[in-house]
Design an enzyme around this catalytic site. Structure first.
Site, PDB file in Angstrom:
ATOM      1  N   ILE A  64      48.922  48.249   5.167  1.00 38.83           N
ATOM      2  CA  ILE A  64      49.496  49.793   4.960  1.00 38.83           C
ATOM      3  C   ILE A  64      49.492  50.449   6.260  1.00 38.83           C
ATOM      4  CG2 ILE A  64      47.335  50.769   4.479  1.00 38.83           C
ATOM      5  CD1 ILE A  64      48.535  53.001   2.668  1.00 38.83           C
ATOM      6  N   ALA A  65      50.802  51.124   6.467  1.00 39.41           N
ATOM      7  CA  ALA A  65      50.804  51.876   7.711  1.00 39.41           C
ATOM      8  C   ALA A  65      51.923  52.876   7.776  1.00 39.41           C
ATOM      9  CB  ALA A  65      51.494  50.533   8.821  1.00 39.41           C
ATOM     10  N   GLU A  98      40.348  44.896   3.193  1.00 39.92           N
ATOM     11  CA  GLU A  98      39.457  44.913   4.331  1.00 39.92           C
ATOM     12  C   GLU A  98      40.163  45.739   5.193  1.00 39.92           C
ATOM     13  OE1 GLU A  98      41.151  41.553   3.485  1.00 39.92           O
ATOM     14  OE2 GLU A  98      39.596  40.794   2.152  1.00 39.92           O
ATOM     15  N   ASN A 103      38.019  51.095  12.607  1.00 37.99           N
ATOM     16  CA  ASN A 103      39.398  51.852  12.300  1.00 37.99           C
ATOM     17  C   ASN A 103      38.749  52.944  11.157  1.00 37.99           C
ATOM     18  OD1 ASN A 103      41.814  53.044  11.283  1.00 37.99           O
ATOM     19  ND2 ASN A 103      42.634  50.942  10.783  1.00 37.99           N
ATOM     20  N   TYR A 110      40.483  55.705   2.662  1.00 35.95           N
ATOM     21  CA  TYR A 110      40.280  54.746   1.482  1.00 35.95           C
ATOM     22  C   TYR A 110      39.244  55.371   0.809  1.00 35.95           C
ATOM     23  CZ  TYR A 110      43.241  51.409   4.130  1.00 35.95           C
ATOM     24  OH  TYR A 110      44.204  50.663   4.649  1.00 35.95           O
TER      25      TYR A 110
END
Length: 142
Positions: A64-65, A98, A103, A110
């Site tokens: 995801i970005a 993961e 990060n 999340y």
């Protein structure tokens, strides 16, 4: 995600993810029967994406970005929330991912959505960094 989005998705991946995926790897995902990719566009431009593999009732977020120019606008949150709602319609019971231990922004995102820590994969990434394993269980929110 469609073929026409690959170059934009790959660029966002390259400027956002340490172990980013190549154009060829992303193209292979279009043919991968278990892969689903969600994109977010603004004015016809891809500004974010999220990928997941769906295997029976378990789903694994692959990446995801969000484009650096569009961060801190809720785009990643919307992508994840939309993905979670879509996966629920596929009878997904758990979503896993993961995240790099370093990060903290992603980890906080999340966690805010309801993912919980379930373990650590030691030296998971190419550079030897550990990954935190996180799970989202639909039953926790019913």
């Amino acid at each position: 995600m469609e073929e026409k989005h690959i170059d934009e998705v790959q660029y966002i991946s390259e400027v956002s993810i340490k172990d980013y995926w190549s154009v060829d790897e992303l193209r292979k995902e279009l043919d991968n029967k278990v892969a689903k990719y969600f994109i977010q566009e603004i004015d016809g431009k891809v500004v974010g994406f999220a990928g997941v593999w769906v295997v029976y009732d378990e789903c694994q977020i692959t990446n995801i970005a969000v484009h650096p120019d569009y961060r801190r606008r809720g785009i990643a949150t919307k992508l994840l929330e939309d993905m979670i709602e879509h996966l629920k319609t596929l009878d997904c019971s758990i979503i896993t991912l993961e995240v790099r231990k370093s990060n903290t922004k992603a980890y906080d995102l999340y966690s805010s959505i309801g993912f919980t820590d379930e373990g650590v994969r030691k030296r998971f990434y190419k550079d030897g960094e550990d990954a935190i394993i996180m799970w989202y269980r639909y039953e926790d929110f019913e």
